[in-house]
Every structure is written in C-alpha cells, then in structure tokens.
Design a protein around this motif. Structure first.
Motif, PDB file in Angstrom:
ATOM      1  N   ARG A 119      -0.320  42.728  65.301  1.00  0.00           N
ATOM      2  CA  ARG A 119      -0.450  42.496  66.743  1.00  0.00           C
ATOM      3  C   ARG A 119      -0.205  43.792  67.515  1.00  0.00           C
ATOM      4  O   ARG A 119      -0.912  44.097  68.483  1.00  0.00           O
ATOM      5  N   ALA A 120       0.802  44.539  67.083  1.00  0.00           N
ATOM      6  CA  ALA A 120       1.094  45.814  67.740  1.00  0.00           C
ATOM      7  C   ALA A 120      -0.071  46.791  67.598  1.00  0.00           C
ATOM      8  O   ALA A 120      -0.443  47.476  68.557  1.00  0.00           O
ATOM      9  N   GLU A 121      -0.662  46.845  66.425  1.00  0.00           N
ATOM     10  CA  GLU A 121      -1.806  47.735  66.210  1.00  0.00           C
ATOM     11  C   GLU A 121      -2.998  47.312  67.051  1.00  0.00           C
ATOM     12  O   GLU A 121      -3.721  48.158  67.595  1.00  0.00           O
ATOM     13  N   ALA A 122      -3.218  46.006  67.164  1.00  0.00           N
ATOM     14  CA  ALA A 122      -4.332  45.508  67.967  1.00  0.00           C
ATOM     15  C   ALA A 122      -4.181  45.927  69.426  1.00  0.00           C
ATOM     16  O   ALA A 122      -5.165  46.297  70.094  1.00  0.00           O
ATOM     17  N   LEU A 123      -2.956  45.894  69.937  1.00  0.00           N
ATOM     18  CA  LEU A 123      -2.714  46.337  71.309  1.00  0.00           C
ATOM     19  C   LEU A 123      -2.865  47.842  71.426  1.00  0.00           C
ATOM     20  O   LEU A 123      -3.529  48.338  72.340  1.00  0.00           O
ATOM     21  N   ARG A 124      -2.270  48.566  70.510  1.00  0.00           N
ATOM     22  CA  ARG A 124      -2.326  50.030  70.553  1.00  0.00           C
ATOM     23  C   ARG A 124      -3.764  50.544  70.480  1.00  0.00           C
ATOM     24  O   ARG A 124      -4.134  51.501  71.157  1.00  0.00           O
ATOM     25  N   ASP A 125      -4.606  49.857  69.696  1.00  0.00           N
ATOM     26  CA  ASP A 125      -5.985  50.301  69.518  1.00  0.00           C
ATOM     27  C   ASP A 125      -6.952  49.706  70.540  1.00  0.00           C
ATOM     28  O   ASP A 125      -8.161  49.944  70.464  1.00  0.00           O
TER      29      ASP A 125
END
Length: 273
Positions: free
Chosen positions: A206-212
């Motif tokens: 989830r964090a990666e999806a937001l960051r990207d």
C-alpha cells in the motif's frame, strides 16, 4: 451548554439546519471532479467507505462531532425521550430510480423499537426505554436506509440514496463508485466524479502504491518508508499515522475522528485539489 439544553437542541431538530450551516465553514473551498483512489487493508475499511458513499442514514455526525439531518430534515421527542417523530426528506431517489418511501425507513427503525408511519414523510418511533441520544445512534452506518429492507451486500448490487452509485464492485476486493447527477447534496458534499477503493492486504505494498502514484490515499500504520517523504501528509499525524495522503488531495479542515477514513464519509467530504 447544559445537558438539558443540548438535549432540547438535538431533540427539537433545530440543530439540523444550524449545524448544516456550520459544517459548510469547516472546509476550504472544495474542487469538483476527478477520481480519488484509496488503498485499504483487508478489514472492514472497504465496507465502511462504500456504506458512506452509496447509502444515507437519517442523521449524520459532522467531522467536528456535531449532529445534522441527512434523510431526516427534523425530529422531536417527548419529555422522556422515549417517543420520537422524524420528518423525512422529500423527493429522494435510490440509484435504481425508485423514490424513498416511508416503509424503507420503517424497516430500519423496527430494529430499534415500534415504528409506524404518520404520513407519507413522517415516522413515529416508540422505544422500550428512554434514549435522548437516539439521533446520534441513527447516524451509525449500521442504520443505513436501503430500499425495502434490502441488504448492503453484495456490493455490486448495493442500491442506496447516497452521492455515489456502484459502477463496479467485488466484496472484499474492489469498489468503483460514480457520482450521482442531481443529488440532494449538490454543492454541499460529493465533490469527486468517482471513488475507487482497492484492497491491498500488505501495508508495504500500500505504501509503495501511494509513493509511486497509483493511489492517492493509503490506510497505513506508521511506515518508515514514507516518513519524511516530501509531498505527503499524514493523518492524524506523522508519529501516529492512520492515513498517508498525496499532496493532490484536498482535506476538510476537520476530519472525523471516529474512524480513520473520515468516519467512512471520505467519498463525500474529500476532493482532488
């Protein structure tokens, strides 16, 4: 304000108009349009957001904790707070085009006490025990109003009176809702064209999806991979994170504290800046 004064205010229904006007000042100027994308864990977050987007309740609790009417435009009670009367909003439609009927409200109120119609848009509810806090209770999404007492699930067939209708949904996995045209909350709530909620069980993903940039809001515990990253905001705070939010998202000045996703009302209250 004394306890008696508060009770008199809420019971009279005068708070509905007063606090609706107050609520309008809580947010910066919202902007209409766009699709807000949320990443949530595999808990009840998807259900909470969908209920807040697709359905209405008789009353609503604003982000600041104040009470206002939703499908009820006013209410009153007797001196014991045991017998209640609710005036219903007129000309409200379900997403399938059917009109809200008094029997739809009765189906929900009969879970609480003895309910009857006093007219096409008035219901009477008699409780077994006094409850001066009843209007607050009815704001809970357990008491969403459905057509003819239908269930909330499966999500793909959910049929409510809320700002967003179901375009595509799969229980426990995904939801895409589209803004209803000519809704009674126009220019008051529901600024987004669409809302997409995606269940991603892993917090790191989830964090990666937001960051990207794949999502705009992620429900997260404190995650060191995002802390200090420019352009992100954190709710309630960076040290006590429940949500991580992209800079493109517009937030009300106050965000409901009873649930991380603005008490499940994020679809109605947030926007894309």
């Amino acid at each position: 304000m004394t306890r008696i004064d508060r009770r008199a205010l809420f019971a009279s229904g005068a708070a509905a108009a007063l606090l609706a006007a107050t609520g309008a000042s809580l947010a910066d100027t919202p902007k209409s349009g766009g699709t807000l994308r949320l990443a949530v864990p595999r808990d009840d977050s998807l259900d909470q957001v969908v209920r807040g987007a697709v359905f209405d309740t008789l009353t609503e609790i604003g982000p600041d904790g104040t009470l206002r009417g939703e499908l009820a435009t006013g209410w009153k009670t007797d001196a014991d707070a045991r017998v209640w009367q609710f005036d219903l909003r007129e000309n409200v439609q379900y997403h399938d085009g059917a009109e809200l009927k008094v029997r739809d409200v009765l189906a929900v109120l009969e879970e609480i006490g003895q309910a009857e119609a006093l007219g096409a848009n008035v219901v009477r509810l008699e409780l077994a025990d006094p409850n001066p806090g009843l209007p607050f209770l009815l704001a809970d999404n357990r008491y969403v109003i459905t057509r003819d007492g239908q269930g909330v699930t499966p999500l793909k067939t959910a049929n409510g009176t809320g700002c967003y209708l179901v375009e595509r949904a799969e229980d426990g996995r995904h939801f895409l809702g589209r803004r209803v045209t000519e809704h009674y909350k126009d220019n008051q709530a529901g600024w987004l064209d669409a809302l997409e909620v995606i269940v991603i069980p892993d917090a790191h993903v989830r964090a990666e999806a937001l960051r990207d940039g794949y999502v705009d809001v992620a429900a997260l515990p404190a995650h060191e991979g995002l802390l200090g990253q420019r352009g992100l905001r954190f709710h309630p705070s960076e040290s006590d994170m429940a949500l991580a939010i992209a800079g493109s998202v517009g937030l009300p000045r106050q965000v409901g504290q009873r649930g991380a996703l603005d008490d499940g009302r994020i679809a109605e209250r947030w926007w894309l800046a």
